[in-house]
Write a protein that holds these residues in place. Structure first.
Motif, PDB file in Angstrom:
ATOM      1  N   GLU A 210      13.284 -61.563  -5.660  1.00 14.74           N
ATOM      2  CA  GLU A 210      13.801 -59.906  -5.819  1.00 14.74           C
ATOM      3  C   GLU A 210      14.609 -60.412  -4.174  1.00 14.74           C
ATOM      4  O   GLU A 210      14.024 -60.119  -3.648  1.00 14.74           O
ATOM      5  CB  GLU A 210      13.291 -59.335  -5.943  1.00 14.74           C
ATOM      6  N   SER A 211      16.316 -59.778  -4.236  1.00 18.82           N
ATOM      7  CA  SER A 211      16.848 -59.684  -3.016  1.00 18.82           C
ATOM      8  C   SER A 211      16.757 -58.382  -2.219  1.00 18.82           C
ATOM      9  O   SER A 211      16.571 -59.153  -0.903  1.00 18.82           O
ATOM     10  CB  SER A 211      18.376 -58.799  -3.611  1.00 18.82           C
ATOM     11  N   GLU A 212      16.343 -57.856  -2.318  1.00 22.00           N
ATOM     12  CA  GLU A 212      15.365 -57.016  -0.781  1.00 22.00           C
ATOM     13  C   GLU A 212      14.101 -57.356  -0.507  1.00 22.00           C
ATOM     14  O   GLU A 212      14.305 -57.664   0.502  1.00 22.00           O
ATOM     15  CB  GLU A 212      15.011 -55.700  -2.162  1.00 22.00           C
ATOM     16  N   LEU A 213      13.492 -58.337  -1.576  1.00 20.69           N
ATOM     17  CA  LEU A 213      12.271 -58.793  -1.166  1.00 20.69           C
ATOM     18  C   LEU A 213      12.183 -60.110  -0.101  1.00 20.69           C
ATOM     19  O   LEU A 213      11.964 -60.328   0.836  1.00 20.69           O
ATOM     20  CB  LEU A 213      11.850 -59.738  -1.806  1.00 20.69           C
ATOM     21  N   THR A 214      13.525 -60.545   0.162  1.00 20.84           N
ATOM     22  CA  THR A 214      14.055 -62.191   0.418  1.00 20.84           C
ATOM     23  C   THR A 214      14.977 -62.053   2.177  1.00 20.84           C
ATOM     24  O   THR A 214      14.434 -62.330   2.957  1.00 20.84           O
ATOM     25  CB  THR A 214      15.203 -62.935  -0.634  1.00 20.84           C
ATOM     26  N   LYS A 215      15.552 -60.464   1.331  1.00 22.82           N
ATOM     27  CA  LYS A 215      16.534 -59.948   2.715  1.00 22.82           C
ATOM     28  C   LYS A 215      15.475 -59.617   3.996  1.00 22.82           C
ATOM     29  O   LYS A 215      15.439 -59.583   5.085  1.00 22.82           O
ATOM     30  CB  LYS A 215      16.941 -58.966   2.374  1.00 22.82           C
TER      31      LYS A 215
END
Length: 369
Positions: A210-215
């Protein structure tokens, strides 16, 4: 992990008890009322008991500790059981569709009573409540098996609703719509089963994090003093509670091995504490600190590289003006028809700018945001 396992099993047991009660009650009423629709509905409830049992088995298997054969644990067993449950949903939808088509081809006039309607209505209410509860708990506990079981229960309530709607239409208007409504709902169930199976197999194959997690993880890493950037973050899912990964960090080229080791361990600990993710490796890119001329070279190359189609990012840049060495990594979009061609194009663009330099370009895939 143990607490999560207990909660999943507790929810599954509630589902088993509720479905055994519904199945037994409907079998009895269906037999006494000579209602095929209610008997089929009872059979559907009995299949839900199997789904809950499979969920418990999968949860117990997934909770087994890591061993030599499976050093990353057994968490993916939950995805396998979710796939089995989606297969049960798909089978139920196909079976219901076949039965509905048979009733369309050979219509049978139903015999509805007040008791029949009361049983069906009560079954719908219980199934809606149970389905919403199980699916909700599945979302809270990140359990695909529970989510699929809850979705299955909601689909069952839809099947039961067709019996109720068909009964009301027959009693009020004389229309025998039961078979047609059953066929329509069966198609909806088949689609849901396919979607559930696709979602589960996608996780087994390995989805993009998930983008939110990696960022958020990269932000946590970059909060570490001296770290210029975090790149090439790769996360691998070994189960709902088991994410492992690796990352590259950009640090000053004057840092010693001891300093890099200390910072790497600090980053691993911070990511584990904040995100519950174990980083198995922290690689290093060196950042120029001893030459002011490098900043202009980097700026020129960045403009040239980022103007190329399908190039998403440039990182890991290092330039040695004494040995005439330039090296960097680029991230290439998965949409690129030929990633090697993109890499060659970037290489020649940089060589045109700095013909005297030995240029090394490393191509990375777009693993995470």
């Amino acid at each position: 992990m143990e607490q999560r396992e207990k909660q999943i099993i507790r929810v599954s047991i509630i589902g088993i008890i509720a479905n055994i009660f519904l199945a037994g009650f409907k079998f009895a009423v269906g037999f006494l009322a000579n209602s095929v629709a209610i008997m089929v509905d009872a059979l559907n409830n009995a299949s839900d008991v199997l789904s809950s049992v499979i969920t418990i088995i999968g949860t117990k298997l997934a909770g087994r500790p890591a061993d030599k054969s499976h050093p990353y644990g057994h968490g993916r067993a939950e995805y396998l059981t979710a796939a089995v449950i989606s297969g049960i949903v798909l089978y139920a939808g196909i079976t219901a569709f076949i039965e509905s088509v048979e009733k369309i081809l050979e219509p049978v006039e139903p015999e509805y009573t007040a008791a029949t309607l009361a049983v069906v209505a009560a079954g719908v209410a219980v199934k809606v409540i149970l389905g919403r509860y199980v699916k909700g708990r599945g979302l809270e506990l990140s359990s695909d098996s529970l989510k699929d079981s809850g979705e299955d229960a909601l689909m069952d309530s839809a099947i039961s609703s067709t019996t109720l709607i068909g009964a009301l239409a027959f009693l009020g208007l004389g229309w025998n719509l039961e078979a047609w409504l059953g066929a329509f709902i069966s198609i909806v169930i088949i689609k849901a089963g396919i979607d559930m199976f696709r979602e589960t197999t996608s996780k087994i194959l390995g989805e993009r994090a998930e983008s939110e997690l990696t960022k958020s993880i990269k932000e946590t890493i970059c909060e570490t003093e001296g770290v210029y950037g975090a790149y090439d973050l790769i996360l691998t899912n070994y189960g709902p509670d088991t994410l492992m990964g690796s990352v590259h960090i950009e640090v000053p080229d004057v840092w010693t091995a001891e300093k890099i080791d200390t910072v790497s361990r600090e980053i691993m600990q911070r990511v584990a504490e904040k995100h519950h993710i174990f980083l198995t490796a922290v690689g290093v890119y060196s950042h120029n600190t001893s030459s002011n001329a490098v900043a202009e070279i980097r700026s020129n190359i960045t403009r040239a590289v980022m103007s190329q189609e399908y190039v998403l990012q440039l990182h890991g840049f290092y330039c040695d003006v004494e040995t005439l060495e330039i090296r960097f990594d680029i991230v290439i979009d998965f949409a690129a028809p030929d990633s090697e061609e993109v890499k060659r194009r970037v290489y020649y663009e940089v060589k045109k700018l700095y013909t005297d330099y030995n240029v090394t370009v490393q191509a990375d895939s777009d693993f995470s945001d």
